[in-house]
Design a protein around this motif. Structure first.
Motif, short mmCIF file in Angstrom:
data_model
loop_
_atom_site.label_atom_id
_atom_site.label_comp_id
_atom_site.label_asym_id
_atom_site.label_seq_id
_atom_site.Cartn_x
_atom_site.Cartn_y
_atom_site.Cartn_z
N PRO A 204 0.80 -1.23 0.00
CA PRO A 204 0.00 0.00 0.00
C PRO A 204 0.83 1.27 0.00
CG PRO A 204 -0.96 -1.60 1.49
CD PRO A 204 0.34 -2.19 1.02
N GLY A 205 1.86 1.34 0.85
CA GLY A 205 2.70 2.54 0.89
C GLY A 205 3.45 2.76 -0.41
N ALA A 206 3.95 1.68 -1.00
CA ALA A 206 4.67 1.78 -2.26
C ALA A 206 3.73 2.19 -3.39
CB ALA A 206 5.34 0.45 -2.58
N GLU A 207 2.52 1.65 -3.39
CA GLU A 207 1.56 2.00 -4.44
C GLU A 207 1.18 3.47 -4.35
OE1 GLU A 207 -3.00 0.78 -5.40
OE2 GLU A 207 -1.50 -0.83 -5.50
N ALA A 208 0.92 3.95 -3.16
CA ALA A 208 0.57 5.36 -2.99
C ALA A 208 1.70 6.27 -3.45
CB ALA A 208 0.21 5.64 -1.54
N ALA A 209 2.94 5.89 -3.10
CA ALA A 209 4.10 6.70 -3.49
C ALA A 209 4.29 6.70 -5.01
CB ALA A 209 5.35 6.18 -2.80
N ALA A 210 4.09 5.54 -5.63
CA ALA A 210 4.24 5.46 -7.08
C ALA A 210 3.19 6.30 -7.78
CB ALA A 210 4.15 4.00 -7.53
N HIS A 211 1.96 6.25 -7.28
CA HIS A 211 0.88 7.04 -7.88
C HIS A 211 1.15 8.53 -7.73
CE1 HIS A 211 -2.34 3.59 -7.65
NE2 HIS A 211 -1.25 3.25 -8.31
N ALA A 212 1.65 8.93 -6.58
CA ALA A 212 1.97 10.34 -6.36
C ALA A 212 3.07 10.81 -7.31
CB ALA A 212 2.38 10.57 -4.91
N ALA A 213 4.10 9.96 -7.49
CA ALA A 213 5.19 10.32 -8.40
C ALA A 213 4.68 10.43 -9.83
CB ALA A 213 6.30 9.29 -8.31
N LEU A 214 3.80 9.51 -10.23
CA LEU A 214 3.23 9.57 -11.57
C LEU A 214 2.46 10.87 -11.77
CD1 LEU A 214 2.48 8.24 -14.31
CD2 LEU A 214 0.50 7.23 -13.13
N GLY A 215 1.65 11.23 -10.77
CA GLY A 215 0.89 12.47 -10.86
C GLY A 215 1.79 13.69 -11.01
N ALA A 216 2.88 13.68 -10.24
CA ALA A 216 3.80 14.83 -10.31
C ALA A 216 4.50 14.89 -11.66
CB ALA A 216 4.83 14.73 -9.18
N ARG A 217 4.87 13.75 -12.20
CA ARG A 217 5.62 13.72 -13.45
C ARG A 217 4.74 14.00 -14.67
NH1 ARG A 217 10.61 14.23 -14.32
NH2 ARG A 217 10.69 12.64 -15.96
N THR A 218 3.45 13.69 -14.57
CA THR A 218 2.56 13.86 -15.74
C THR A 218 1.51 14.93 -15.52
OG1 THR A 218 1.00 12.15 -14.98
CG2 THR A 218 2.88 11.42 -16.32
N GLY A 219 1.60 15.67 -14.41
CA GLY A 219 0.62 16.71 -14.13
C GLY A 219 -0.78 16.16 -13.91
N ARG A 221 -2.22 13.95 -15.56
CA ARG A 221 -2.83 13.62 -16.84
C ARG A 221 -3.04 12.12 -17.03
NH1 ARG A 221 -0.05 12.59 -20.79
NH2 ARG A 221 1.87 13.35 -19.83
N VAL A 222 -2.14 11.30 -16.43
CA VAL A 222 -2.16 9.85 -16.62
C VAL A 222 -2.64 9.18 -15.34
CG1 VAL A 222 -0.77 7.82 -17.15
CG2 VAL A 222 -0.27 10.01 -18.26
N LEU A 223 -3.63 8.34 -15.47
CA LEU A 223 -4.14 7.59 -14.32
C LEU A 223 -3.42 6.24 -14.25
CD1 LEU A 223 -7.97 8.27 -14.56
CD2 LEU A 223 -6.29 9.41 -13.11
N PRO A 224 -2.93 5.86 -13.07
CA PRO A 224 -2.27 4.55 -12.95
C PRO A 224 -3.27 3.41 -13.09
CG PRO A 224 -2.54 5.56 -10.80
CD PRO A 224 -2.98 6.59 -11.80
N GLU A 225 -2.82 2.32 -13.67
CA GLU A 225 -3.66 1.14 -13.85
C GLU A 225 -3.04 -0.03 -13.09
OE1 GLU A 225 -4.65 0.56 -18.07
OE2 GLU A 225 -3.85 2.59 -18.37
N ARG A 226 -3.79 -0.59 -12.17
CA ARG A 226 -3.30 -1.72 -11.36
C ARG A 226 -3.77 -3.02 -11.99
NH1 ARG A 226 -4.43 -4.93 -6.58
NH2 ARG A 226 -2.72 -4.77 -5.07
N LEU A 227 -2.82 -3.86 -12.38
CA LEU A 227 -3.15 -5.14 -13.01
C LEU A 227 -3.28 -6.20 -11.93
CD1 LEU A 227 -3.44 -6.78 -15.68
CD2 LEU A 227 -1.00 -7.29 -15.45
N GLU A 228 -4.45 -6.78 -11.82
CA GLU A 228 -4.66 -7.87 -10.88
C GLU A 228 -4.17 -9.18 -11.48
OE1 GLU A 228 -5.50 -7.44 -7.87
OE2 GLU A 228 -6.11 -5.34 -8.00
N PRO A 229 -3.57 -10.06 -10.69
CA PRO A 229 -3.09 -11.34 -11.22
C PRO A 229 -4.20 -12.10 -11.94
CG PRO A 229 -2.28 -11.00 -9.00
CD PRO A 229 -3.27 -9.89 -9.25
N GLY A 230 -3.88 -12.66 -13.09
CA GLY A 230 -4.83 -13.47 -13.82
C GLY A 230 -5.77 -12.69 -14.71
N THR A 231 -5.56 -11.38 -14.85
CA THR A 231 -6.49 -10.57 -15.64
C THR A 231 -5.85 -10.00 -16.91
OG1 THR A 231 -5.97 -8.57 -14.37
CG2 THR A 231 -7.80 -9.93 -13.59
#
Length: 451
Positions: A204-219, A221-231
């Motif tokens: 959870p902490g790593a996911e939140a940090a990654a999403h925050a970094a993505l938001g900062a880098r792309t303004g 504009r890009v929404l993160p997509e979480r791939l669930e196993p088997g999908t």
């Protein structure tokens, strides 16, 4: 393996001062001299702590199945520098790599001398791959980051899509002081041109940090997509076993997202399955048969029949035990080779080998101090183990190991040594070490898949 590479890729790294780090600014200047990145060759960047090579291979295979001409750059290579750059899954030739190295050398010669920092090998291979893609008219580039994200040269290519594999505490104190900080750094590979960002399960902490970094880098504009196993939409028969499966799924999914963002058609299902089924990943739970060396055969095998006076034609059948012993001595050594560097990976590889063979005769393992040595020791408890040490000066092998473990230098690992360990040998460790083993046994690493 470094000694086999054209010197330009490793020259500045080998001359670096203690504590010196890669110079991203100088790498950007080098790319500018080369006219890179090419705006008409979109990039899929693969970042993370583990599984990047598997992700990159399956992403490349998916894109090739869609009819794209794909250049793939991985870090490090499997057996050496040549297979770090591939077109359609096939490693570049020696002459091609030498030509690319010469172009890099010429371009580096037009830069001011380095004052602090160096051009890293992984960054130079990314540049070589981009040059090769331009030469070959490639449609797409798949680039595996060396170690980081924001601080890795892959960021300079402003990837159209980013795939983030699993993140754990490797390189603590280098990329960040927590797993969350490491995830933030790796997600920083995204940039203004990024249009898709796909990741697998994260803490959870790593996911939140990654999403925050993505938001900062792309303004934002890009929404993160979480791939669930088997999908990922790919059937079981064409994906790898064990811990590599999530990375393979991520590779397939991120490639399809890249195709969608570019308005390109997805691969036809049957062709996709055929290409994915052809993927071979040396050093990722790969299976190899080692023919018995001649000297080992002469020393260890007795005749299957014994002399018997008075009987014609002069021999009698050996006892069942003697026949079995001779058959065992004549049998080749089988290897399972896996780039496991922590407890879960070592345990999964051991379980895989046990399922295949019913048991393991010996484990050959190579884990520098900065890997999960304690976890690997725990996972291999009760097995016969030999630990190998690499000669690289920047690696330390001082961690305490069980007293009953054998010791060997990596340069001493030969087919004869492997055959002497038994008939069922599990090889674990860093990619550099498993690459040495694959090189020693002459494993075929030229092609990752067939499109």
């Amino acid at each position: 393996m470094v000694a086999q590479a054209p010197g330009v890729f490793f020259r500045e790294w080998l001359r670096r001062n203690p504590g010196e780090r890669r110079d991203i600014g100088r790498a950007a200047d080098l790319l500018a001299v080369l006219g890179l990145p090419a705006p008409d060759t979109p990039v899929l960047a693969v970042v993370g702590s583990k599984g990047k090579g598997t992700c990159a291979a399956y992403a490349s295979a998916t894109l090739a199945a869609a009819g794209a001409r794909v250049v793939t750059v991985t870090s490090p290579g499997v057996r050496g520098p040549r297979d770090r750059v591939r077109l359609g899954g096939r490693a570049v030739g020696e002459s091609d790599l030498a030509r690319l190295a010469h172009k890099l050398d010429e371009a580096a010669g037009r830069l001011p001398p380095p004052r602090s920092g160096y051009l890293s090998p992984s960054g130079l291979f990314l540049a070589a791959g981009a040059l090769y893609a331009r030469e070959q008219g490639a449609d797409l580039l798949v680039m595996e980051a060396g170690m980081g994200g924001r601080g890795d040269e892959v960021r300079l290519f402003d990837p159209a899509a980013v795939a983030l594999t699993t993140v754990f505490g490797e390189h603590l104190g280098v990329l960040g002081d927590t797993v969350a900080q490491i995830a933030e750094e790796k997600a920083g590979a995204a940039g203004p041109g990024t249009r898709a960002f796909v990741h697998g399960p994260l803490e959870p902490g790593a996911e939140a940090a990654a999403h925050a970094a993505l938001g900062a880098r792309t303004g934002g504009r890009v929404l993160p997509e979480r791939l669930e196993p088997g999908t990922a939409g790919v059937g079981d028969p064409v994906l790898p076993d064990g811990l590599g499966r999530p990375a393979a799924e991520l590779g397939c999914a991120s490639a399809r997202r890249l195709l969608a963002t570019l308005g390109r058609e997805e691969p036809e299902p049957e062709r996709l399955r055929r290409v994915l089924a052809s993927v071979r990943l040396p050093g990722r739970l790969s299976h190899h048969v080692l023919a018995r060396p001649a000297d080992s055969a002469e020393a260890g095998a007795g005749p299957a029949t014994a002399p018997c006076a008075g009987n014609s034609p002069g021999t009698r059948p050996a006892s069942a035990g003697a026949v079995a012993a001779a058959a065992a001595a004549a049998a080749p050594t089988e290897l399972v080779v896996d780039s496991a560097i922590e407890r879960a990976g070592a345990a999964a590889a051991l379980e895989h080998a046990r399922r295949r063979w019913g048991g393991v005769d010996h484990v050959l393992v190579c884990l520098p101090d900065h890997k999960d040595v304690e976890g690997a020791v725990a996972a291999l408890a009760g097995e016969r183990v030999t630990a190998a040490a690499l000669p690289d000066a920047h690696l330390s092998f001082s961690a305490a190991l069980p007293a009953d473990w054998g010791r060997v230098r990596a340069e001493e690992v030969t087919p004869q040594l492997l055959a002497g360990l038994g008939r069922r040998v599990l090889v674990l460790g860093t990619v550099y070490f498993t690459g040495r083993v694959l090189d020693a046994i002459g494993a075929d690493t030229d092609s990752l898949f067939t499109a």
